[in-house]
Enzyme design. Structure first.
Site, mmCIF file in Angstrom:
data_model
loop_
_atom_site.group_PDB
_atom_site.id
_atom_site.type_symbol
_atom_site.label_atom_id
_atom_site.label_comp_id
_atom_site.label_asym_id
_atom_site.label_seq_id
_atom_site.Cartn_x
_atom_site.Cartn_y
_atom_site.Cartn_z
ATOM 1 C CE LYS A 92 42.373 28.851 35.684
ATOM 2 N NZ LYS A 92 43.067 27.677 36.233
ATOM 3 C CE1 TYR A 109 23.474 25.177 6.790
ATOM 4 C CE2 TYR A 109 23.582 26.057 9.017
ATOM 5 C CZ TYR A 109 23.740 26.222 7.652
ATOM 6 O OH TYR A 109 24.166 27.425 7.165
HETATM 7 C C1 LIG Z 1 42.508 27.374 37.426
HETATM 8 C C2 LIG Z 1 43.284 27.123 38.650
HETATM 9 C C3 LIG Z 1 42.691 27.262 39.917
HETATM 10 C C4 LIG Z 1 41.221 27.565 40.105
HETATM 11 O O1 LIG Z 1 40.468 26.373 40.010
HETATM 12 P P1 LIG Z 1 38.867 26.390 40.163
HETATM 13 O O2 LIG Z 1 38.513 24.959 40.035
HETATM 14 O O3 LIG Z 1 38.357 27.200 39.016
HETATM 15 O O4 LIG Z 1 38.553 26.993 41.461
HETATM 16 C C5 LIG Z 1 43.504 27.140 41.027
HETATM 17 N N1 LIG Z 1 44.821 26.858 40.910
HETATM 18 C C6 LIG Z 1 45.422 26.682 39.712
HETATM 19 C C7 LIG Z 1 46.864 26.367 39.668
HETATM 20 C C8 LIG Z 1 44.671 26.797 38.545
HETATM 21 O O5 LIG Z 1 45.253 26.613 37.361
#
Ligand SMILES: *Cc1c(COP(=O)(O)O)cnc(C)c1O
Length: 377
Positions: A40, A265
């Protein structure tokens, strides 16, 4: 457009390190457990097309996990035929496209189940769904206490157009609170038993990266690692991944600053005595956290140098007083290794009051992602 991605600021991405982190998790859960790497948010900012091609070419995961239907559609357009599971509840407007593209949808709401089944029937395809049980995370999923009433109502909706193929829950504190992992798994177990588990054709899954490192024995049928694959550490107590992304920028200006000269800044840094400053071509417009102003570091020629003044959108200044030979065109490392010095993504996250996930997904499109080939080229 520049033909040299390393002209200004860029991310060096180490494909071999990514594969080695992935292999480490795969080994921890052992054969027979399917791998569903989470890709993702553009594969945690690294570039989903490259990550998916790399994993498809070398590791052969069972499938890929995404958060948005559009992310899944893009993978299908890129030719991915493996299962793609969408983990956030899909907005009603996206369900038709998801079913049409053969994405597996996460469900926790009977309205959505009905809509998915209707789209499935209309398109003549059977949509796969994974049911999410909320065992404590609270953001989505069916409350684990509602099993006895909810399961029969859900089962009554199954039939033509929809296939129930998975059951899962998500851990809320696997990095920081080991007992919570077992408590959540115990709640989940009741559902697995009532649903029939693999005997009923269901893939059951619980573990994210920290969960795999903490309790690989709870892997069940499939695991969903993300951050560790991409080089983020889950906890100081847990093994460190190999760093994957290195953030680099060029020195574009070097100046001597007389005592009293201010920089940036708000003029928040003032040279107490004569200082020498190097301006780097990177700023918060690239995803370098602004919180690193007067706090973070950069590595140049193997030396760790303090960032002075506020970080601007496009440039950042470091104090190179006492260093000879730093010149325009030299490479500075904001995350990564230079000689024997190293700045990890977790160090930067800690200094910025956030987590590695936010640093990685915060890199903007202006930063070219430069993949180092697996064979070291
Ligand atoms: C993002 C996500 C993961 C992965 O989690 P990590 O901590 O990055 O390993 C696993 N399961 C779901 C449902 C997620 O949304």
């Amino acid at each position: 457009m520049s033909t040299n991605p390393k002209a200004r600021a860029w991310l060096d991405i180490d494909a071999a390190a990514l594969l080695s982190n992935y292999a480490r998790l795969e080994k921890a859960v052992g054969p027979g457990v399917r791998m569903l790497p989470m890709v993702k948010a553009d594969a945690y900012g690294l570039g989903v097309a490259e990550v998916v091609a790399l994993l498809e070419g070398s590791a052969g995961p069972w499938g890929f996990g995404v958060a948005a239907v559009d992310e899944g559609l893009r993978l299908r357009s890129a030719g991915v035929v493996r299962p793609i599971v969408v983990f956030s509840p899909a907005p009603p407007q996206s369900i038709g496209d998801a079913v049409e593209a053969g994405l597996t949808l996460s469900v926790c709401d009977l309205e959505a189940v009905r809509a998915i089944a209707a789209h499935g029937r209309r398109s003549g395809k059977s949509a796969d769904v994974h049911l999410e049980v909320d065992t404590g995370i609270g953001r989505s999923g069916v409350d684990w206490r509602e099993r006895a009433t909810w399961l029969p109502r859900f089962r009554a909706e199954l039939g033509d157009g929809i296939r129930w193929t998975g059951l899962y829950t998500h851990l809320h504190s696997a990095e920081s609170d080991p007992p919570s992992v077992h408590a959540q798994d115990a709640r989940f177990s009741e559902w697995v038993e009532a649903a029939g588990g693999v005997r009923a054709g269901l893939l059951c899954h619980v573990l994210n990266s920290a969960g795999v490192l903490r309790a690989p024995e709870l892997a069940r049928d499939l695991v969903r690692p993300g951050i560790f694959v991409f080089g983020g550490r889950c906890d100081d107590e847990l093994p460190a991944p190999r760093p994957v992304a290195s953030l680099r920028a060029r020195v574009v200006y070097v100046r001597d600053a007389a005592a009293g000269t201010t920089v940036g800044y708000g003029a928040t840094h003032r040279a107490r005595a004569a200082e020498r400053w190097a301006t780097l071509s990177i700023g918060y417009g690239d995803g370098l956290p602004r919180a690193l102003g007067n706090r973070g570091h950069a590595l140049i020629h193997g030396a760790r140098l303090p960032i002075v003044g506020r970080i601007s959108m496009d440039v950042t200044v470091v104090n190179i007083t006492g260093m000879d030979g730093v010149g325009v065109g030299d490479v500075a490392t904001l995350i990564g290794r230079d000689g024997s010095e190293e700045i990890t993504v977790d160090e930067v996250a800690g200094q910025s009051g956030t987590i590695s996930y936010e640093i990685l997904t915060g890199f903007t499109p202006r930063l070219p992602r430069v993949w180092e080939r697996v064979d070291g080229g």
